[in-house]
Design a protein around this motif. Structure first.
Motif, PDB file in Angstrom:
ATOM      1  N   UNK A  48      53.102  40.185  40.336  1.00 27.44           N
ATOM      2  CA  UNK A  48      53.034  39.625  38.986  1.00 27.44           C
ATOM      3  C   UNK A  48      52.023  38.490  38.889  1.00 27.44           C
ATOM      4  N   UNK A  49      51.268  38.466  37.810  1.00 28.33           N
ATOM      5  CA  UNK A  49      50.305  37.380  37.599  1.00 28.33           C
ATOM      6  C   UNK A  49      51.042  36.057  37.414  1.00 28.33           C
ATOM      7  N   UNK A  50      52.096  36.079  36.626  1.00 32.13           N
ATOM      8  CA  UNK A  50      52.901  34.874  36.386  1.00 32.13           C
ATOM      9  C   UNK A  50      54.239  35.013  37.093  1.00 32.13           C
ATOM     10  N   UNK A  51      54.530  34.083  37.997  1.00 33.21           N
ATOM     11  CA  UNK A  51      55.771  34.111  38.757  1.00 33.21           C
ATOM     12  C   UNK A  51      56.542  32.824  38.491  1.00 33.21           C
ATOM     13  N   UNK A  52      57.699  32.964  37.852  1.00 32.81           N
ATOM     14  CA  UNK A  52      58.511  31.807  37.460  1.00 32.81           C
ATOM     15  C   UNK A  52      59.863  31.897  38.161  1.00 32.81           C
ATOM     16  N   UNK A  53      60.260  30.815  38.815  1.00 31.50           N
ATOM     17  CA  UNK A  53      61.567  30.775  39.464  1.00 31.50           C
ATOM     18  C   UNK A  53      62.246  29.451  39.149  1.00 31.50           C
ATOM     19  N   UNK A  54      63.580  29.462  39.132  1.00 30.61           N
ATOM     20  CA  UNK A  54      64.337  28.254  38.813  1.00 30.61           C
ATOM     21  C   UNK A  54      64.613  28.108  37.329  1.00 30.61           C
ATOM     22  N   UNK A  55      64.257  29.098  36.568  1.00 32.55           N
ATOM     23  CA  UNK A  55      64.482  29.069  35.107  1.00 32.55           C
ATOM     24  C   UNK A  55      64.650  30.509  34.621  1.00 32.55           C
ATOM     25  N   UNK A  56      65.526  30.728  33.669  1.00 31.33           N
ATOM     26  CA  UNK A  56      65.737  32.070  33.149  1.00 31.33           C
ATOM     27  C   UNK A  56      64.480  32.589  32.475  1.00 31.33           C
ATOM     28  N   UNK A  57      64.105  33.823  32.769  1.00 31.71           N
ATOM     29  CA  UNK A  57      62.965  34.467  32.121  1.00 31.71           C
ATOM     30  C   UNK A  57      63.437  35.713  31.383  1.00 31.71           C
ATOM     31  N   UNK A  58      62.548  36.227  30.536  1.00 31.56           N
ATOM     32  CA  UNK A  58      62.901  37.363  29.686  1.00 31.56           C
ATOM     33  C   UNK A  58      61.863  38.471  29.821  1.00 31.56           C
ATOM     34  N   UNK A  59      62.308  39.693  29.525  1.00 28.76           N
ATOM     35  CA  UNK A  59      61.411  40.843  29.588  1.00 28.76           C
ATOM     36  C   UNK A  59      60.331  40.717  28.514  1.00 28.76           C
ATOM     37  N   UNK A  60      59.139  41.174  28.837  1.00 30.61           N
ATOM     38  CA  UNK A  60      58.022  41.143  27.883  1.00 30.61           C
ATOM     39  C   UNK A  60      57.484  42.558  27.685  1.00 30.61           C
ATOM     40  N   UNK A  61      56.638  42.708  26.698  1.00 30.30           N
ATOM     41  CA  UNK A  61      55.989  43.997  26.462  1.00 30.30           C
ATOM     42  C   UNK A  61      54.609  43.747  25.874  1.00 30.30           C
ATOM     43  N   UNK A  62      53.800  44.781  25.870  1.00 28.74           N
ATOM     44  CA  UNK A  62      52.447  44.652  25.329  1.00 28.74           C
ATOM     45  C   UNK A  62      51.525  43.931  26.298  1.00 28.74           C
ATOM     46  N   UNK A  63      50.416  43.448  25.755  1.00 24.31           N
ATOM     47  CA  UNK A  63      49.394  42.793  26.574  1.00 24.31           C
ATOM     48  C   UNK A  63      49.016  41.433  25.997  1.00 24.31           C
ATOM     49  N   UNK A  64      48.833  40.475  26.905  1.00 22.59           N
ATOM     50  CA  UNK A  64      48.198  39.193  26.589  1.00 22.59           C
ATOM     51  C   UNK A  64      47.118  39.015  27.649  1.00 22.59           C
ATOM     52  N   UNK A  65      45.990  39.651  27.431  1.00 23.15           N
ATOM     53  CA  UNK A  65      44.963  39.741  28.461  1.00 23.15           C
ATOM     54  C   UNK A  65      43.989  38.575  28.454  1.00 23.15           C
ATOM     55  N   UNK A  66      43.802  37.988  29.642  1.00 29.51           N
ATOM     56  CA  UNK A  66      42.706  37.047  29.821  1.00 29.51           C
ATOM     57  C   UNK A  66      41.442  37.872  30.104  1.00 29.51           C
ATOM     58  N   UNK A  67      40.296  37.322  29.750  1.00 33.49           N
ATOM     59  CA  UNK A  67      39.039  38.063  29.886  1.00 33.49           C
ATOM     60  C   UNK A  67      38.039  37.261  30.709  1.00 33.49           C
ATOM     61  N   UNK A  68      37.086  37.960  31.306  1.00 35.10           N
ATOM     62  CA  UNK A  68      36.112  37.313  32.178  1.00 35.10           C
ATOM     63  C   UNK A  68      34.707  37.819  31.893  1.00 35.10           C
ATOM     64  N   UNK A  69      33.759  37.103  32.470  1.00 27.96           N
ATOM     65  CA  UNK A  69      32.348  37.489  32.394  1.00 27.96           C
ATOM     66  C   UNK A  69      31.820  37.619  33.813  1.00 27.96           C
ATOM     67  N   UNK A  70      31.104  38.678  34.072  1.00 29.39           N
ATOM     68  CA  UNK A  70      30.458  38.861  35.375  1.00 29.39           C
ATOM     69  C   UNK A  70      29.030  38.339  35.284  1.00 29.39           C
ATOM     70  N   UNK A  71      28.593  37.528  36.259  1.00 32.11           N
ATOM     71  CA  UNK A  71      27.236  36.970  36.246  1.00 32.11           C
ATOM     72  C   UNK A  71      26.555  37.241  37.578  1.00 32.11           C
ATOM     73  N   UNK A  72      25.227  37.317  37.537  1.00 30.47           N
ATOM     74  CA  UNK A  72      24.480  37.466  38.778  1.00 30.47           C
ATOM     75  C   UNK A  72      24.562  36.175  39.587  1.00 30.47           C
ATOM     76  N   UNK A  73      24.435  36.288  40.887  1.00 27.71           N
ATOM     77  CA  UNK A  73      24.596  35.136  41.769  1.00 27.71           C
ATOM     78  C   UNK A  73      23.439  34.153  41.623  1.00 27.71           C
ATOM     79  N   UNK A  74      23.645  32.942  42.125  1.00 26.59           N
ATOM     80  CA  UNK A  74      22.635  31.892  42.000  1.00 26.59           C
ATOM     81  C   UNK A  74      21.347  32.232  42.723  1.00 26.59           C
ATOM     82  N   UNK A  75      21.455  32.965  43.830  1.00 29.62           N
ATOM     83  CA  UNK A  75      20.251  33.278  44.607  1.00 29.62           C
ATOM     84  C   UNK A  75      19.671  34.648  44.286  1.00 29.62           C
ATOM     85  N   UNK A  76      20.216  35.305  43.256  1.00 34.77           N
ATOM     86  CA  UNK A  76      19.686  36.619  42.877  1.00 34.77           C
ATOM     87  C   UNK A  76      18.334  36.459  42.168  1.00 34.77           C
ATOM     88  N   UNK A  77      17.338  37.197  42.623  1.00 35.86           N
ATOM     89  CA  UNK A  77      15.998  37.119  42.044  1.00 35.86           C
ATOM     90  C   UNK A  77      15.773  38.305  41.108  1.00 35.86           C
TER      91      UNK A  77
END
Length: 364
Positions: A48-77
């Motif tokens: 699981x991406x989010x792991x919570x212990x010591x507190x009651x949690x509840x079932x979820x559904x659907x998506x709450x997606x984080x997004x990213x960007x891919x970039x070329x490296x600093x030394x890429x010519x």
């Protein structure tokens, strides 16, 4: 040889020569492209991406997606041909190399900086989510980093709790710089601290650290491009103690832009029902301890990446709205948010089917 044939041959050879030259001519550019998108409510690499212990949690559904960007490296010519192709490609973006790696920053330095920002964004996401749920969080100001060869090196250490500067109580990280810069370079400044080891021991024993030390440091003169001022060579930050365990398990990701989506994922797991109503919602944005959402880079790449995975709605920082709306992927609704409260309100409308009420981004 007929003149027409000779002309065509010469043109062909010239084209080949230009293409060959383009392959070998380096240009000072880098490329950004859509990166992976991960559901904060789900699993990644088998856990699981989010792991919570010591507190009651509840079932979820659907998506709450984080997004990213891919970039070329600093030394890429990058060569000229690649740059032209990138300019013409719809889903990629070619930008000056210094935009991604300013001041000659190395790949290692950039990775370290991104890792630190990612770690801080996780902490702020936890604080923002718990504050929204009225769950108390203990906070204090700490020494975040110490600059090498600065007056503070060897005197202050990362993790030291800053209680006061020159006897004035410190409440926010910004207070430290304000109090230090009241001095002229070369004058002494007195820090009242709880050493990092003492603080760690107190936390482990679930107690409040009471042992303090006074550290006197002679200020130096700043050497950046701004106005000359007194410095000691530290950056101040905030540390927290949470009433239960919240772990975010996501490797190979950097930067602060997932803060909003982490906060929403935590909020969803700690409350009954589903924030999304089963819908596919993605988004981006930094978040501070008070739940304010800030702008990020590469918004166009993130909306493309989210839509390609099936996102229907995209929570967009207000300051990124105009740029994102200029080329919105078909089928994706951009929702403007300034705070975590805005995002929660938008999710309420989404799961309730009141999409006409959503504050949508416009290209103005």
């Amino acid at each position: 040889m007929p003149r027409r044939t000779a002309t065509m041959l010469a043109s062909t050879l010239m084209l080949i020569a230009l293409l060959c030259a383009g392959v070998f001519i380096p240009v000072p550019y880098s490329e950004m492209s859509p990166g992976p998108t991960v559901n904060t409510l789900g699993d990644h690499d088998g856990e699981p991406v989010l792991q919570i212990s010591g507190r009651k949690t509840y079932a979820t559904s659907g998506h709450l997606n984080m997004t990213t960007v891919r970039v070329t490296s600093a030394d890429y010519k990058m060569n000229l041909v690649e740059a032209v192709y990138g300019w013409l490609a719809h889903d990629n973006k070619v930008v000056p190399h210094d935009t991604l790696y300013p001041d000659g920053k190395t790949e290692e330095q950039s990775t370290q900086e991104n890792a630190e920002e990612f770690s801080q964004s996780q902490e702020s996401a936890k604080v923002a989510a718990l504050k929204e749920l009225d769950i108390p969080v203990k906070s204090w100001v700490i020494v975040s980093t110490v600059v090498k060869d600065s007056p503070a090196e060897g005197r202050l250490h990362a993790g030291d709790v800053i209680k006061a500067v020159d006897g004035t109580t410190v409440k926010e990280p910004a207070d430290v710089a304000t109090l230090v810069t009241k001095h002229k370079p070369g004058q002494d400044v007195v820090f009242t601290i709880v050493p990092a080891k003492e603080q760690a021991a107190a936390e482990k024993a679930n107690k409040t650290a009471t042992k303090t030390e006074k550290i006197t440091i002679k200020t130096a003169t700043s050497d950046d491009s701004g106005a000359k001022r007194a410095i000691v060579g530290i950056s101040a930050g905030t540390d927290h103690t949470f009433p239960f365990s919240i772990d975010i398990k996501l490797a190979d990701v950097g930067g602060p832009s997932a803060g909003l989506m982490f906060a929403l994922g935590i909020y969803d797991k700690l409350t009954p029902g589903s924030l999304t109503g089963g819908k596919f919602v993605a988004g981006t944005g930094t978040i501070d301890d008070d739940g304010k959402v800030g702008p990020i880079g590469g918004i166009e790449m993130k909306t493309v990446g989210a839509r390609s995975k099936g996102a229907q709605y995209f929570l967009t920082p207000a300051e990124n709205c105009a740029a994102a709306a200029k080329d919105t992927p078909s089928g994706l609704t951009l929702v403007k948010v300034n705070t975590i409260e805005d995002a929660l309100g938008a999710l309420k409308d989404i799961r309730g089917g009141k999409t006409a009420d959503l504050p949508k981004c416009t290209a103005k």
